[in-house]
Design a protein around this motif. Sequence first.
Motif, PDB file in Angstrom:
ATOM      1  N   THR A  65     -19.028  -1.561  16.451  1.00 21.10           N
ATOM      2  CA  THR A  65     -17.576  -1.384  16.599  1.00 21.10           C
ATOM      3  C   THR A  65     -16.996  -0.562  15.459  1.00 21.10           C
ATOM      4  O   THR A  65     -17.598  -0.428  14.385  1.00 21.10           O
ATOM      5  N   THR A  67     -14.364  -1.420  13.767  1.00 18.07           N
ATOM      6  CA  THR A  67     -14.075  -2.344  12.671  1.00 18.07           C
ATOM      7  C   THR A  67     -15.305  -2.480  11.777  1.00 18.07           C
ATOM      8  O   THR A  67     -15.202  -2.438  10.550  1.00 18.07           O
ATOM      9  N   ALA A  68     -16.454  -2.620  12.387  1.00 12.71           N
ATOM     10  CA  ALA A  68     -17.686  -2.748  11.605  1.00 12.71           C
ATOM     11  C   ALA A  68     -17.962  -1.475  10.815  1.00 12.71           C
ATOM     12  O   ALA A  68     -18.366  -1.536   9.653  1.00 12.71           O
ATOM     13  N   ALA A  99     -10.975  -8.617   8.248  1.00 12.07           N
ATOM     14  CA  ALA A  99     -12.418  -8.426   8.046  1.00 12.07           C
ATOM     15  C   ALA A  99     -12.736  -7.674   6.750  1.00 12.07           C
ATOM     16  O   ALA A  99     -13.702  -8.030   6.067  1.00 12.07           O
ATOM     17  N   GLY A 235     -24.554  -7.469   8.066  1.00 12.69           N
ATOM     18  CA  GLY A 235     -23.240  -7.397   8.710  1.00 12.69           C
ATOM     19  C   GLY A 235     -23.296  -7.638  10.212  1.00 12.69           C
ATOM     20  O   GLY A 235     -22.306  -7.446  10.901  1.00 12.69           O
ATOM     21  N   MET A 236     -24.439  -8.064  10.708  1.00 14.89           N
ATOM     22  CA  MET A 236     -24.603  -8.462  12.120  1.00 14.89           C
ATOM     23  C   MET A 236     -24.359  -7.277  13.051  1.00 14.89           C
ATOM     24  O   MET A 236     -23.812  -7.427  14.126  1.00 14.89           O
ATOM     25  N   GLN A 237     -24.782  -6.087  12.620  1.00 13.10           N
ATOM     26  CA  GLN A 237     -24.472  -4.869  13.363  1.00 13.10           C
ATOM     27  C   GLN A 237     -25.715  -4.065  13.712  1.00 13.10           C
ATOM     28  O   GLN A 237     -25.603  -2.890  14.072  1.00 13.10           O
TER      29      GLN A 237
ATOM     30  N   ARG B 232     -14.345 -14.346  15.487  1.00 16.04           N
ATOM     31  CA  ARG B 232     -15.112 -13.289  16.134  1.00 16.04           C
ATOM     32  C   ARG B 232     -14.585 -11.914  15.750  1.00 16.04           C
ATOM     33  O   ARG B 232     -15.358 -11.013  15.404  1.00 16.04           O
ATOM     34  N   GLY B 235     -15.348 -11.284  12.287  1.00 20.03           N
ATOM     35  CA  GLY B 235     -16.792 -11.089  12.175  1.00 20.03           C
ATOM     36  C   GLY B 235     -17.265  -9.780  12.794  1.00 20.03           C
ATOM     37  O   GLY B 235     -18.467  -9.566  12.923  1.00 20.03           O
ATOM     38  N   MET B 236     -16.349  -8.925  13.163  1.00 20.95           N
ATOM     39  CA  MET B 236     -16.666  -7.580  13.653  1.00 20.95           C
ATOM     40  C   MET B 236     -17.470  -7.634  14.957  1.00 20.95           C
ATOM     41  O   MET B 236     -18.331  -6.811  15.207  1.00 20.95           O
ATOM     42  N   GLN B 237     -17.155  -8.633  15.804  1.00 21.40           N
ATOM     43  CA  GLN B 237     -17.944  -8.875  17.005  1.00 21.40           C
ATOM     44  C   GLN B 237     -17.101  -8.871  18.276  1.00 21.40           C
ATOM     45  O   GLN B 237     -17.556  -9.353  19.309  1.00 21.40           O
ATOM     46  N   LEU B 238     -15.890  -8.363  18.191  1.00 22.77           N
ATOM     47  CA  LEU B 238     -15.067  -8.308  19.406  1.00 22.77           C
ATOM     48  C   LEU B 238     -15.244  -6.940  20.065  1.00 22.77           C
ATOM     49  O   LEU B 238     -14.863  -5.914  19.510  1.00 22.77           O
TER      50      LEU B 238
ATOM     51  N   GLU D 133      -5.481 -12.037  18.115  1.00 26.32           N
ATOM     52  CA  GLU D 133      -6.725 -12.142  17.362  1.00 26.32           C
ATOM     53  C   GLU D 133      -7.017 -10.958  16.435  1.00 26.32           C
ATOM     54  O   GLU D 133      -7.890 -11.041  15.579  1.00 26.32           O
TER      55      GLU D 133
END
Lengths: 348, 348, 348, 348
Positions: A65, A67-68, A99, A235-237, B232, B235-238, D133
């Motif tokens: 994303t 954002t990431a 974030a 970073g879970m990406q 979420r 956490g950069m997961q949306l 959110e």
Amino acid sequence: MVKPDKSRGFASDNNAGVHPHILEAMVAVNKGHVIAYGDDPVTAMAMNRFREIFGEDAGVFFVFTGTAANVLGLASATQPFHAVISPATAHIQVDECGAPEKFTGCKLIAVDTPDGKLTVEKIAGQMQGIGFEHHVQPRVVSITQATEMGTVYSLEELRDIADYTHEHGMVLHMDGARISNAAVSLDCCLYEMTGGVGVDILSFGGTKNGMMYGEAIVFFNKTLGEDFKYRRKQGMQLASKMRFISAQFNAFLQDDLWKKNAAHANLMARKLHMAVADIPGVEVTQRVESNAVFARIPPGIIPRLQEHYFFYVWDEERSEVRWMCSFDTTESDIEGFASLLRSSGEQQ
Amino acid sequence: MVKPDKSRGFASDNNAGVHPHILEAMVAVNKGHVIAYGDDPVTAMAMNRFREIFGEDAGVFFVFTGTAANVLGLASATQPFHAVISPATAHIQVDECGAPEKFTGCKLIAVDTPDGKLTVEKIAGQMQGIGFEHHVQPRVVSITQATEMGTVYSLEELRDIADYTHEHGMVLHMDGARISNAAVSLDCCLYEMTGGVGVDILSFGGTKNGMMYGEAIVFFNKTLGEDFKYRRKQGMQLASKMRFISAQFNAFLQDDLWKKNAAHANLMARKLHMAVADIPGVEVTQRVESNAVFARIPPGIIPRLQEHYFFYVWDEERSEVRWMCSFDTTESDIEGFASLLRSSGEQQ
Amino acid sequence: MVKPDKSRGFASDNNAGVHPHILEAMVAVNKGHVIAYGDDPVTAMAMNRFREIFGEDAGVFFVFTGTAANVLGLASATQPFHAVISPATAHIQVDECGAPEKFTGCKLIAVDTPDGKLTVEKIAGQMQGIGFEHHVQPRVVSITQATEMGTVYSLEELRDIADYTHEHGMVLHMDGARISNAAVSLDCCLYEMTGGVGVDILSFGGTKNGMMYGEAIVFFNKTLGEDFKYRRKQGMQLASKMRFISAQFNAFLQDDLWKKNAAHANLMARKLHMAVADIPGVEVTQRVESNAVFARIPPGIIPRLQEHYFFYVWDEERSEVRWMCSFDTTESDIEGFASLLRSSGEQQ
Amino acid sequence: MVKPDKSRGFASDNNAGVHPHILEAMVAVNKGHVIAYGDDPVTAMAMNRFREIFGEDAGVFFVFTGTAANVLGLASATQPFHAVISPATAHIQVDECGAPEKFTGCKLIAVDTPDGKLTVEKIAGQMQGIGFEHHVQPRVVSITQATEMGTVYSLEELRDIADYTHEHGMVLHMDGARISNAAVSLDCCLYEMTGGVGVDILSFGGTKNGMMYGEAIVFFNKTLGEDFKYRRKQGMQLASKMRFISAQFNAFLQDDLWKKNAAHANLMARKLHMAVADIPGVEVTQRVESNAVFARIPPGIIPRLQEHYFFYVWDEERSEVRWMCSFDTTESDIEGFASLLRSSGEQQ
């Protein structure tokens, strides 16, 4: 069997689907086994394309994303006692649910601007407490190109900001969620507007311009990206089936698809601007330089408009709305909406 | 035009592509505009399917990766002074580059096990320093089903762990990256093995079983997931174009596709087990209860095998390797590999 | 007016008060105004003393607690995707309520040892997944001198660990909460055992050896401490009335007070060891090399002993207890306790 | 032997030393052994005094610094996706080197004010994106009493803010680094201005008013402080020799010493105000309601003044300076400084 909402609108370039060429490319790579996590030929090809565009030395990483891309990009240039200076309207300030602070530990300094654009003067006004241990230390300047207000920095404005940033030992981050729209707007190539003017870290957007998911982080200063692979995983990406992001970028960067999509969206925004400019009660509030039109309209007509064309109210108090165009906005969307707006205004 | 590596192997269920039904479902929803970030009819349908499976009260959220499902699930149940107890072999311990610690602030307590499975006794051995402010406070027990060692907890084992966990005021998290394989192995439905035995938070995996990307987090205790939408996003997961994750899950959960895929992978693993069991020098080291086979083989033959079938060495010192089967593993993959293994062993 | 608990014991060197010379020094500097936060002559003098001991190039910073010295020291050498290798018994592992993980984001790798001491071999066993993005990357080796088990690394052991650490691009941190006791034990000077053997970051303890509060962090590699002043402030460890920490260190380092205090505590521990060694049912479990004595004693007598002399049970299962001596432990404490222990054992 | 800088000034109430009664109390408790970390009779007495003042239900914890009191107080009321609303001049915003962001993960929202005081209207202006959110969720309102600008909220102003805060499901935090000065200013008791008006979490300051080190956190809502002991330890703020903080608070709270010190400092500020009010070129810029005087003075005379009396320039651009008075400021300090200021102005 699933029936997507048929109503079209101007809410967000994220509401559009995926460009057919990109979807075809994804389907095409769904064959056999490849090594997971990016050590595959589809990804190698995508990396090459990025390096052709941004230079042999560029460090390139894909994430899920925007954002990431922003957050991990900032994390790679900061320590927790640093500060990031950006416009108050920046996505990192208002649309990422904190974030950046959570992940980097840094303070984000929000600078008010009339048009979403930082200037050297505005940055200079935040250079306080340098060397003073009670204060966070400014370390990154983050700008968005095109901005969240639909405006676009000129190459000269970018160069000035980059020079100031580097003279003060800082790093320049560009949130390029709509970088394609900006490049089309400036009629320049992607490198010219980024590494060429001194950007150090770029969030390179794809999703808002016809991709399904996936953004890239580009480090022009390779050292900054040295350890990025760990940061991405932590970073879970890190996508396991990476080939499906890479295939999208391959299609996106081939035959100037990125440019065609963005040019279309920009054109639609200009047409929308022209179509509504003379409607009484409608005041366009920002220069229309990319794919967004901001306007103040009579609050009373908003609900009726939204019944037919979904869009967001940007600032309730000022009755300011945002209309985004995307790669799949049609002339008939524009005409239908403008005509509804005109008649709504008259009925008021 | 892109030519994926044709070599097949047993490296990871992530090296497989996407099941055709799932890809078709993704293509099918690429029509028109829908509201971004999940407020769309495709996602609504997916939510319904999840609730049919896991109960009306389940809180369900989609994220991009299994690491994210685990980390954000843990974050929603912990404060930074808490501890998470899990087997030393858990994905959260060794394959997430420290993401759980970074994101939750918690200490992860690693428990040695012979087979990747916690027991009540082993958990009890870690219940130290309760109420003592110098110690982290155990708050979550995290188990993986099927485990990273290919073994599967029985329903009774799960119930015992859940009961102990709850009696001690803790929360039970299940990493279900391969939950389908476990459900097939136990011949039970998905709820029976999760909410039914007392799991509180479930990371529900799709990618390793035929999806392209996307995992779900299921909260059986709704309160735990109350604020999860913020977590979420932060956490950069949306996902902005959420419909494409949702479409995958819709196909995954329709007509038992999840079960068919997992059943096939498990069957292939059993066949592989049978095909290699009697080869001299090959010692299968774990019970083959899902889609993984662990074996010690002569170190000298590994490079030659890897030339034709890629797989990972699990424990170099012990010369223990891991062979994963996936939804698209074929009988001919098994036969070819087993025959190569047999002949390699003989040539030694 | 306040009447401190009169019962003495062997619970912790933290239960002792403040050495009179140190308290006098604090009183002596309570005159007039000085600039807050450390820019004062008392602190300048303390800095000089530290540099005399640890070298002109040492970076020295005062903080409030040993936990803070450890945590902020680790933070200055790590990124969140790094790992810290230490014995499972280390203070950072079991007595800091997860502060290292929370503050650095790193994973702490706990290594089992019989005596609280790492070895090169044990460190080497943890050097896994180097360069592999799914794994945390080992970056710091943290050892405690004297260890939490009362044992002391020899200079040669320290040199071996330091060499291995540096050869692998890592940083050596020493938790010196009881560094004075170790220096006395080895009969070497403070530098010899720290910077002299290759320690990079030292938590230099004062509180457990007669100070009221205040510990120092010493960076032998100045670059590591370059930004430390920000980290300390952000770590909530910058004392406003700094002169009162500095005055303590000035007294502590003058006329070898640190050494005298530690020598006394060590001597008391040796005497305690001798006094209990032959008591039936008492088994001393660790070498007595500093100011701690570990012993297994009959569980039935522990409550009675604790009524008169407070101490902690270290390992309930093994009925192992810890007796700490401090700068103010007296011969009569030792005699009284040993005699009670002897008679308690007999009555059993 | 150590010779503290003899020059006195108006730089900070932190530049003063320790009140003799407090130092005597510290010396008095330096007897024998007590259990470390707060389980001692001196601390029990201090806890009782706090509960007498703030109510039987108050949760009270001691930490080392005001920054820690603020940060850990905020941490106990927030999740990382929350936001904290405070004036832009707040200590948490500008003087804590980003510790609140680093430790809580939250975004801090800075509100411009003319006098360091929030109002209900200003808070309301920040209540955006509730339930959305993509936005951080406002959770804490943090005010400083007395403010960093030397002004003081009236009881009515406090009540209004508290009511608004609670009506919106938020928590009210008060940074009481100079709470004594405010209580004297309002001529009310400590509870009346805190728990009495609805403050939920109070950072209760001691150091700026005559203590050596040590601040308290008071939870009026006990639930908020339930787990605070872990948070304190993890926050590196648990003093081992706690009796020496407790002894300070015992003296501070006895015979109204806190009030006498604050009353003196406030009086000195009023005298300073009167002494400089009519000096040409001097413009006092804030109401003098506690122990601070803010004034604009000719920039040319600042260096000369600072040679004799150290103080800080608050806002260079406006040539605004801050003069702080403390418990040990003397009439002769005031007279000397005012006379120097007058003559400096004339010589210009």
